[in-house]
Structures are given as C-alpha cells and as structure tokens.
Design a protein around this motif. Structure first.
Motif, PDB file in Angstrom:
ATOM      1  N   GLN A 170     -13.293  41.824  37.837  1.00 16.98           N
ATOM      2  CA  GLN A 170     -13.211  40.720  38.706  1.00 16.98           C
ATOM      3  C   GLN A 170     -11.822  40.518  39.212  1.00 16.98           C
ATOM      4  O   GLN A 170     -10.944  41.305  39.003  1.00 16.98           O
ATOM      5  N   GLN A 175      -4.770  36.895  39.337  1.00 10.25           N
ATOM      6  CA  GLN A 175      -4.301  35.812  38.992  1.00 10.25           C
ATOM      7  C   GLN A 175      -2.679  36.118  38.234  1.00 10.25           C
ATOM      8  O   GLN A 175      -1.927  35.384  38.807  1.00 10.25           O
ATOM      9  N   GLY A 309     -13.869  31.698  41.676  1.00  9.81           N
ATOM     10  CA  GLY A 309     -14.219  33.241  42.045  1.00  9.81           C
ATOM     11  C   GLY A 309     -15.616  33.210  42.762  1.00  9.81           C
ATOM     12  O   GLY A 309     -16.602  32.938  41.956  1.00  9.81           O
TER      13      GLY A 309
HETATM   14  N1  PHE Z   1     -14.013  35.895  37.265  1.00  8.99           N
HETATM   15  C1  PHE Z   1     -14.962  35.137  37.240  1.00  8.99           C
HETATM   16  C2  PHE Z   1     -16.303  36.086  37.129  1.00  8.99           C
HETATM   17  O1  PHE Z   1     -16.299  37.249  37.339  1.00  8.99           O
HETATM   18  C3  PHE Z   1     -15.160  33.976  38.152  1.00  8.99           C
HETATM   19  C4  PHE Z   1     -13.887  32.901  37.904  1.00  8.99           C
HETATM   20  C5  PHE Z   1     -12.935  33.068  38.939  1.00  8.99           C
HETATM   21  C6  PHE Z   1     -14.159  31.916  37.164  1.00  8.99           C
HETATM   22  C7  PHE Z   1     -12.026  32.091  38.578  1.00  8.99           C
HETATM   23  C8  PHE Z   1     -13.372  31.080  37.097  1.00  8.99           C
HETATM   24  C9  PHE Z   1     -12.287  31.151  38.056  1.00  8.99           C
HETATM   25  O2  PHE Z   1     -17.142  35.639  36.815  1.00  8.99           O
END
Ligand code: PHE
Length: 340
Positions: A170, A175, A309
């Motif tokens: 991800q 972050q 995201g």
């Molecule tokens: N990283 C999460 C995903 O891959 C998406 C996300 C990003 C959710 C930031 C909340 C905040 O599903």
C-alpha cells in the motif's frame, strides 16, 4: 649564386601553385628549408667563398631564406583557412532535414489519468512525495499500526523479498516517511505501484496503483476529510458526481470510511450498470489513528490528520474502456500506442 637563389624562389613559387593540402606543404617546407635543402647546401658552401664576398653572399642567402619562409607561411595560412572552410561546410547541420521515421512513444493510460488527478491534488495544496516500491516491513505495516500478529495483515497477501523487506502492499508506507521527515502542518500525496499476491483476472493484477493523500495540522476533523474528498471526486469524476461515505475499518485510521461514487445511471438504487451495488468503491480513508501519529513522532494531543488511499487502476479502465487490468502491465505496443 644570385641566380641559383632566384631559381630556388621561383621553383617554390611554382610548386606552391599545385600544393593542395597542409601535409603537402609540410613536405615542401622540408624540401626548401630542411637540412638537405638546396639553400642549406649553399650555406655550407660559404666557407669556400672568398672572405670579402662572404657578407654580401650571406645577406643574400639570408634574404632568400626569409622570402621562402614567408611564402611557405602565407601558403600555410591560406590552406588552413581553406581546410577549415571545407570542414565547416561538410559538418553543417541542416536543422530542416527530415529524420528517418521513428515511431513516437505515447503516454501510458495510467499516467494520463494520474496526471489529471495529480493536477487536482496539487491545486488543492498537496505536494507530491515519493515512497519506495520495495520497503521495510516496518514502514509498510508496523509504523502504520499493523503489528506482526495483527489480523489486518491477512487482508493483504504480501510479496516478501526477505523476512523484513517486501514489495509495498500500500502507498500508506508514505505515511510514516512523511510524518518522520516533514514538520506539520503538511499536506502531501504519494502515487505509485503497490503489490499483492493475486491471481490475474479481469479486475486483478499482482501490481496495481494507489494514490495516498495525507493532511496533518492542528484541529483537522472528519468534516475536512469529507469536504476535501467530495471536492476531489467532483473535480476528478465530474461536477455531478455524488459520493457515499460508509463506515469501515483500517488499522491506521479511526474512524475509517470507504467512499463510493454513487452510480450515475440508477442514482444509487442498483442497476445492471453498477452490478446492483448502487455505486462503486473509490477509496479508503479516515482520521489518522493517534497511535500512528505517536509512532512517528507527532504529538497526537496537538495534531490530528486524515489520510485517504485510492485504488487507481479502475479510472483508466473506465475512461478508456479497457476490458482487462493486465493490459496495463503487459507493455504491448499495439495497446499502448492507442493512447495520446
Ligand atoms: N491503505 C489502504 C488500502 O490499501 C487504503 C487507505 C489509505 C485507507 C489511507 C485509509 C487511509 O486498502
């Protein structure tokens, strides 16, 4: 003697008329002024000349020698200039000449769409940051509140390189990097490829794109998150786009939401166009968990923030009606050259 000297001068003059290159000239210089040149022989024979005639003779030879040198130097200058002109003429670059036809590249459909979204985000004050595609487990999981034994790790089947290093699952790995390196308040986004173990089918590939947005400041609230995301989607998908926020769960946000774009055919009721879902999921988001802020050195009593995201691949697929997600990773020139 006088006559011989005159003859030498005339002979050189004659030879110079047919001397075409600087290297020919070098030969002539050797022939007329070198060790075995006629004039050198004449100089050597000075010792046989009666003493009283010597000064006059010497002067004569010297004059002739100077004359020869002058002729040779002038000829050299002229030849050098001529050669330079020829070289310049040969090397002239004709900027108007047509190049042999070479196929032009085109912009990948993902990049075409990304450029559009990036422009919107930049316009809203987000700066672009980069995150590594291969990263430490720590950044991808631990520092975003997904410890080793956390059940959320099952949500994402990861591709590990070593025990500690994996292909990021991800863009949320941006972050901790942002929080550790930029002093709040800040607003950043990170766009790029992420990787998960997945069988290839019409909608899945083991590599796909995400765009992560992060905003940290004093008193950032859910209202900021909702209004910003609504605005981004209106600008990106069209002014008439309706959004639907559903409660959800992510380990790094609390509360968490998933955002859908309401189907513009049935207005959310459910129809064949949206496969009776009433819309389609666009992104995950939420208020950054205080623990994530603390883990990355930000005081959660002073600051709050949101993150979102996007799974990005669906947008080029929708816009260009691309039937299979894998087309976007196969680099088939017949596919790619359709996009300009
Ligand atoms: N990283 C999460 C995903 O891959 C998406 C996300 C990003 C959710 C930031 C909340 C905040 O599903």
């Amino acid at each position: 003697m006088k006559e011989s000297l005159q003859k030498i001068e005339q002979a050189l003059q004659q030879e110079l008329t047919s001397c075409a290159t600087t290297s020919d000239l070098l030969t002539l210089r050797g022939k007329y002024l070198g060790k075995n040149a006629e004039i050198s022989t004449l100089m050597k024979s000075m010792k046989d000349v009666p003493a009283e005639q010597r000064p006059a003779m010497g002067a004569l030879i010297h004059q002739t020698k100077q004359a020869l040198e002058l002729m040779l130097n002038q000829a050299e200058l002229a030849l050098k200039q001529k050669e330079l002109n020829e070289k310049l003429a040969k090397e002239t670059i004709d900027v108007t000449i047509e190049k042999p036809y070479k196929e032009k590249g085109s912009i990948h459909p993902i990049n075409l769409e990304l450029m559009r979204l990036e422009k919107i985000l930049t316009g809203m004050g987000f700066s672009q940051i980069d995150g590594p595609e291969m990263d430490y487990d720590t950044y991808n999981f631990e520092l975003v509140n997904v410890p080793q034994d956390h059940p959320a790790r099952d949500m994402q089947d990861s591709l590990f390189i070593t025990k500690d290093i994996l292909l990021r699952t991800q863009t949320s790995n941006a972050q901790p990097r942002a929080m550790q390196n930029i002093k709040p308040p800040f607003k950043v986004f990170c766009a790029g490829r992420v990787f998960r173990k997945d069988e290839i089918d019409a909608t899945h590939t083991p590599a796909f794109y995400q765009v992560e947005g992060i905003y940290i400041d004093k008193k950032v609230s859910m209202a900021d998150l909702k209004s910003t995301i609504t605005q981004i989607l209106k600008e990106y998908l069209g002014e008439g786009t309706k959004t639907r926020f559903r409660a959800s769960y992510f380990p790094f946000t609390e509360p968490s939401v998933e955002v859908d774009a309401v189907c513009n055919v049935c207005n959310g009721k459910g129809c064949p166009a949206c496969k009776y879902a009433g819309g389609y999921e666009i992104l995950g988001a939420g208020m950054i968990h205080p623990k994530v802020l603390e883990l990355n050195g930000i005081d959660s009593n002073e600051y709050s923030g949101y993150a979102f995201g996007f799974g990005f691949d669906r947008f080029p697929k929708m816009r260009f009606k691309i039937p299979y997600a894998k087309y976007m990773f196969e680099h088939d020139i017949r596919f790619l050259k359709q996009f300009k």
